[in-house]
Scaffold this motif. Structure first.
Motif, PDB file in Angstrom:
ATOM      1  N   THR A  77     -40.919  69.242  25.084  1.00  0.00           N
ATOM      2  CA  THR A  77     -40.631  70.677  25.209  1.00  0.00           C
ATOM      3  C   THR A  77     -39.156  71.025  24.951  1.00  0.00           C
ATOM      4  N   HIS A  78     -38.368  70.037  24.531  1.00  0.00           N
ATOM      5  CA  HIS A  78     -36.985  70.380  24.145  1.00  0.00           C
ATOM      6  C   HIS A  78     -36.334  69.242  23.359  1.00  0.00           C
ATOM      7  N   ILE A  79     -36.041  69.522  22.097  1.00  0.00           N
ATOM      8  CA  ILE A  79     -35.396  68.507  21.248  1.00  0.00           C
ATOM      9  C   ILE A  79     -34.646  69.217  20.118  1.00  0.00           C
ATOM     10  N   HIS A  80     -33.570  68.567  19.638  1.00  0.00           N
ATOM     11  CA  HIS A  80     -32.743  69.128  18.551  1.00  0.00           C
ATOM     12  C   HIS A  80     -32.916  68.274  17.297  1.00  0.00           C
ATOM     13  N   PHE A  81     -33.517  68.880  16.276  1.00  0.00           N
ATOM     14  CA  PHE A  81     -33.715  68.134  15.031  1.00  0.00           C
ATOM     15  C   PHE A  81     -32.392  67.774  14.325  1.00  0.00           C
ATOM     16  N   THR A 232     -33.832  78.287  24.851  1.00  0.00           N
ATOM     17  CA  THR A 232     -32.381  78.184  25.036  1.00  0.00           C
ATOM     18  C   THR A 232     -32.058  77.141  26.102  1.00  0.00           C
ATOM     19  N   HIS A 233     -30.784  77.027  26.450  1.00  0.00           N
ATOM     20  CA  HIS A 233     -30.334  76.115  27.518  1.00  0.00           C
ATOM     21  C   HIS A 233     -29.945  76.917  28.752  1.00  0.00           C
ATOM     22  N   LEU A 234     -30.054  76.271  29.913  1.00  0.00           N
ATOM     23  CA  LEU A 234     -29.758  76.951  31.183  1.00  0.00           C
ATOM     24  C   LEU A 234     -29.242  75.960  32.220  1.00  0.00           C
ATOM     25  N   ALA A 271     -34.061  74.872  28.699  1.00  0.00           N
ATOM     26  CA  ALA A 271     -33.810  73.434  28.835  1.00  0.00           C
ATOM     27  C   ALA A 271     -32.879  73.179  30.010  1.00  0.00           C
ATOM     28  N   HIS A 272     -33.216  72.172  30.778  1.00  0.00           N
ATOM     29  CA  HIS A 272     -32.413  71.591  31.870  1.00  0.00           C
ATOM     30  C   HIS A 272     -32.631  72.250  33.231  1.00  0.00           C
ATOM     31  N   GLY A 273     -31.973  73.359  33.538  1.00  0.00           N
ATOM     32  CA  GLY A 273     -32.114  73.961  34.865  1.00  0.00           C
ATOM     33  C   GLY A 273     -31.814  72.964  35.971  1.00  0.00           C
ATOM     34  N   THR A 322     -37.049  65.453  25.575  1.00  0.00           N
ATOM     35  CA  THR A 322     -36.155  64.326  25.293  1.00  0.00           C
ATOM     36  C   THR A 322     -34.725  64.822  25.120  1.00  0.00           C
ATOM     37  N   ASP A 323     -34.560  66.055  24.611  1.00  0.00           N
ATOM     38  CA  ASP A 323     -33.233  66.599  24.300  1.00  0.00           C
ATOM     39  C   ASP A 323     -32.404  65.669  23.408  1.00  0.00           C
ATOM     40  N   VAL A 324     -33.050  64.944  22.525  1.00  0.00           N
ATOM     41  CA  VAL A 324     -32.284  64.233  21.488  1.00  0.00           C
ATOM     42  C   VAL A 324     -31.438  65.266  20.752  1.00  0.00           C
TER      43      VAL A 324
HETATM   44 ZN    ZN Z   1     -30.665  70.697  24.242  1.00  0.00          ZN
END
Ligand code: ZN
Ligand code: GUN
Length: 434
Positions: A77-81, A232-234, A271-273, A322-324
């Motif tokens: 549910t969260h990754i950066h290509f 987005t990120h939080l 993402a994160h929280g 994964t937030d790669v």
């Molecule tokens: Zn991220």
């Protein structure tokens, strides 16, 4: 009978509910000798082999796996290509990490040929790791998203992605404007959202890199395009949170900035929280927003420990990310290994059934895709993985000692990684074979 009809016989396990809501026993269905029947890219039946085999045509192709477990494909549910090439960058926490490594790496995605090359590597890496659906950050360049969607379309993957919106506090070479981000995002929505299995996410990077005008444009895009996602990120890092307070002094806190611009909702994923207060959890819950729990990233960047029990208490939708490239692995099995440790450090337990839920049905629910993916319910897309109990000598030996499926699953999440994934299927087609 359809020529594309095929059956897969193996041990089969899938989540049917959140253990926090329905209890551990009722959260999973397990078939020690199961059969999964696939028709035209969809699941048409799931059950015990002894029940289903007699109902099938004699000439149906049945693939029989020994020493393996079929589960739904994993959902990231969260990754950066565009961060594929900078995974494992040394020594910094979030804000310095962005400036030192991330922005220069993302700059390269202005070049479509580069984006095309990395899109192939990135999607292959997802599939090698058993991930069949992901919510993906592109770079600020629309071409990065075109490259990713073109390749995802070719593979017929269910994928959500968006172009980053970022109009301040980043290098000039990587910023758009409120106006251009609106126009470019809109064009991408029109081109890709709802095409095949693809969906678009309006993607402001995080509050510090958007002006109020740009965040208002993001809200405008969501209003004009119902069904589109927000990503987005939080509240990832304490310095970041202080920065947001300084940039938006009229707002009550970080989440309230997004709330003010009407960016919360059932298709919003944050993402994160890691550092949320109870009021913020309450607000996420009542708006149907979701949080992506990214343990390898939170540990790698020293961001903190995600409080899953707090999220459960407030019934916040949680998926696994994964937030790669801040995350250190594409593998959601490996990510669960780290998630377990994050819970241990807080005196809490992560049961293997909850782990499976987070990596599959929980992710699907966070992305509002539970009527398509995340479980092996008949009618769903045939997105599934075959996990190999003998992937490594240690895994084979350890699983010989296993007392049952709970222990087996826990060991798979502790020792598992890309080597564990024997095959990956998307829409009924084998898209990876180890
Ligand atoms: Zn991220
Ligand atoms: N916050 C803003 N941008 C990023 C990013 O690229 N990665 C992570 N982990 N956090 C962010």
């Amino acid at each position: 009978m359809s020529a594309t009809r095929k059956a897969y016989r193996s041990a089969i396990l899938h989540s049917v509910g959140d253990p926090a809501e329905v209890g551990l026993e009722a959260s999973c269905e397990y078939y020690p000798d199961g059969l999964l029947v696939v028709d035209e890219g969809r699941i048409s039946a799931l059950g015990h082999a002894s029940d289903l085999l007699p109902t099938l045509d004699a000439n149906i192709d049945v693939v029989h796996y020994q020493d393996a477990l079929i589960t739904p494909g994993f959902i990231d549910t969260h990754i950066h290509f565009p961060q594929t090439g900078m995974i494992g960058s040394y020594g910094e926490q979030l804000l310095d990490w962005l400036n030192t490594y991330t922005f220069p790496c993302e700059k390269q995605f202005a070049d479509k040929a580069h984006a095309d090359k990395v899109a192939k590597i990135f999607l292959q890496e997802l599939l090698r790791n058993g991930t069949t659906t992901a919510l993906v950050f592109g770079s600020v360049h629309p071409e990065s998203v075109n490259a990713l969607f073109e390749e995802a379309e070719r593979l017929d993957l269910r994928l959500i992605a968006g172009k980053v919106m970022m109009d301040r506090n980043a290098p000039d070479y990587l910023t758009d404007t409120a106006e251009s981000s609106y126009t470019e995002s809109k064009a991408l929505i029109q081109r890709w959202h709802g095409k095949g299995r693809l969906h678009y996410a309006v993607t402001p990077r995080f509050a510090p890199t958007s002006t109020p005008e740009q965040l208002a444009m993001a809200g405008q895009l969501l209003k004009e395009h119902p069904g589109v996602y927000m990503h987005t990120h939080l509240s990832e890092n304490l310095q970041e949170i202080d920065w947001v307070k300084g940039l938006f002094p009229e707002q009550k806190g970080y989440l309230d900035v997004y709330d003010h611009f009407e960016l919360l909702g059932e298709r919003s994923v944050f993402a994160h929280g890691v550092h949320l207060c109870d009021e913020e959890c309450q607000r996420l819950s009542e708006t149907g927003s979701a949080v992506a729990f990214c343990p390898t990233s939170n540990l790698f960047l020293g961001s903190g420990l995600f409080n899953l029990p707090q999220a459960e208490k407030f019934k916040v939708n949680v998926g696994l990310g994964t937030d790669v490239g801040a995350g250190t692995s594409f593998s959601l099995l490996h990510t669960l290994n780290e998630a377990y440790k994050v819970m241990q450090l807080q005196g809490a337990r992560l049961h293997p059934f909850k782990s499976l839920y987070l990596a599959t049905l929980g992710g699907a629910r966070a992305l509002r895709l539970e009527d398509r993916v995340g479980s092996l319910r008949p009618g769903n897309d045939a997105d599934f993985v075959v996990l190999d109990y003998k992937a490594t000598p240690l895994l084979e030996y350890r699983l010989e000692q296993s007392g049952g499926i709970e222990e087996t699953l826990f060991v798979l999440t502790t020792l598992g990684d890309d080597r564990t994934v024997l095959e990956t299927y998307a829409a009924g087609r084998c898209v990876h074979q180890r």
